[in-house]
Design a protein around this motif. Structure first.
Motif, PDB file in Angstrom:
ATOM      1  N   LEU A  36       0.870  -1.169   0.000  1.00  0.00           N
ATOM      2  CA  LEU A  36       0.000   0.000   0.000  1.00  0.00           C
ATOM      3  C   LEU A  36       0.908   1.221   0.000  1.00  0.00           C
ATOM      4  O   LEU A  36       1.752   1.362   0.882  1.00  0.00           O
ATOM      5  CB  LEU A  36      -0.885  -0.006   1.236  1.00  0.00           C
ATOM      6  N   GLN A  80      -3.443   7.072  -2.876  1.00  0.00           N
ATOM      7  CA  GLN A  80      -4.605   6.214  -3.083  1.00  0.00           C
ATOM      8  C   GLN A  80      -4.545   5.038  -2.106  1.00  0.00           C
ATOM      9  O   GLN A  80      -3.507   4.671  -1.629  1.00  0.00           O
ATOM     10  CB  GLN A  80      -4.649   5.678  -4.517  1.00  0.00           C
ATOM     11  N   GLY A  81      -5.673   4.464  -1.872  1.00  0.00           N
ATOM     12  CA  GLY A  81      -5.728   3.343  -0.933  1.00  0.00           C
ATOM     13  C   GLY A  81      -5.732   1.993  -1.594  1.00  0.00           C
ATOM     14  O   GLY A  81      -6.290   1.046  -1.048  1.00  0.00           O
ATOM     15  N   ASN A  82      -5.124   1.876  -2.779  1.00  0.00           N
ATOM     16  CA  ASN A  82      -5.173   0.597  -3.452  1.00  0.00           C
ATOM     17  C   ASN A  82      -3.927  -0.218  -3.156  1.00  0.00           C
ATOM     18  O   ASN A  82      -2.855   0.297  -2.871  1.00  0.00           O
ATOM     19  CB  ASN A  82      -5.321   0.777  -4.961  1.00  0.00           C
ATOM     20  N   LEU A  83      -4.117  -1.534  -3.210  1.00  0.00           N
ATOM     21  CA  LEU A  83      -3.027  -2.470  -3.011  1.00  0.00           C
ATOM     22  C   LEU A  83      -2.404  -2.832  -4.350  1.00  0.00           C
ATOM     23  O   LEU A  83      -3.101  -3.012  -5.340  1.00  0.00           O
ATOM     24  CB  LEU A  83      -3.541  -3.735  -2.333  1.00  0.00           C
ATOM     25  N   PHE A 138      -0.292  -5.821  -5.929  1.00  0.00           N
ATOM     26  CA  PHE A 138       0.028  -7.207  -5.624  1.00  0.00           C
ATOM     27  C   PHE A 138       1.191  -7.732  -6.430  1.00  0.00           C
ATOM     28  O   PHE A 138       1.422  -7.328  -7.577  1.00  0.00           O
ATOM     29  CB  PHE A 138      -1.183  -8.105  -5.918  1.00  0.00           C
TER      30      PHE A 138
END
Lengths: 115, 110
Positions: free
Chosen positions: B91, B95-98, B100
């Motif tokens: 993270l 932005q709060g996106n992961l 992977f």
């Protein structure tokens, strides 16, 4: 307590059609994120919503859209489906914005097959 | 350029044979590193979150550690039921996106 739920479980569509996927977050969670996972890859971020507003968007074409409802459930829409859209679509919810100390919990996914 | 790289891609162990999975990242301003377990056809199951270098977390036979450039998932005396794909995500940014990695597919044979 119920976890993140998604519907439908499986879906088969043909090229050019549109599809709507649905997600219900864990009770009390206000943030929903959508991810696409193709076979053999890790999930790829599509959208994040918090309090019904879009807070993040990944590198996906405008054919992908989403929204969040007052009860915090969410829909992902994909128009003009392509063969490459075949994937497992995952929804994840978190208490707040998926920032510090807000773990994301995933649903079982919707398997979309485009023929 | 991959920002999160997991190795090895696949790992076969005998039951009881301990090992480690690696997750290296190149993003700056890391806000958290997450480990998930994923069984075939299912959504990822949350395991751990690590926030700062030197942090360690344990759960049953699993232990996750974090440095400034990588994280390790140590599996002690694994059992066949530990067989799954283990995903690492970071993270970062506003932005709060992961983001992977591609995962490590672990197979534990009895």
């Amino acid at each position: 307590d119920a976890g993140v739920t998604q519907s439908p479980t499986h879906l088969i569509k043909t090229r050019g059609q549109h599809v709507t996927l649905r997600c219900s977050p864990i009770s009390g969670h206000k943030s929903v994120s959508w991810y696409q996972q193709v076979l053999g890859q890790g999930p790829q971020f599509i959208f994040q919503y918090y309090e019904k507003e879009e807070r993040g968007r990944g590198n996906f074409p405008d054919r992908f859209s989403a929204r969040q409802f007052p009860n915090y459930s969410s829909e992902l829409n994909v128009n003009a489906l392509l063969l490459g859209d075949s994937a497992l679509y995952l929804c994840a919810s978190s208490l707040g914005l998926a920032g510090s100390y807000n773990e994301q919990f995933f649903g079982p996914g919707t398997r979309l097959t485009v023929l | 350029e991959d920002q999160v790289t997991q190795s090895p891609e696949a790992l076969r162990l005998q039951e009881g044979e301990s090992s480690s999975l690696n997750c290296s990242y190149t993003v700056s301003g890391l806000r958290g590193l997450f480990w998930y377990r994923q069984d075939p056809g299912k959504g990822p199951e949350f395991l751990f979150t690590l926030y700062s270098a030197g942090e360690e977390k344990e759960k049953e036979r699993l232990k996750a550690t974090l440095t400034k450039k990588e994280s390790f998932l140590h599996i002690t005396a694994p059992k066949p039921e530990d067989s799954a794909t283990y995903l690492c995500a970071v993270l970062w940014g506003s932005q709060g996106n992961l983001i992977f990695g591609k995962g490590t597919k672990l197979s534990v044979k009895p």
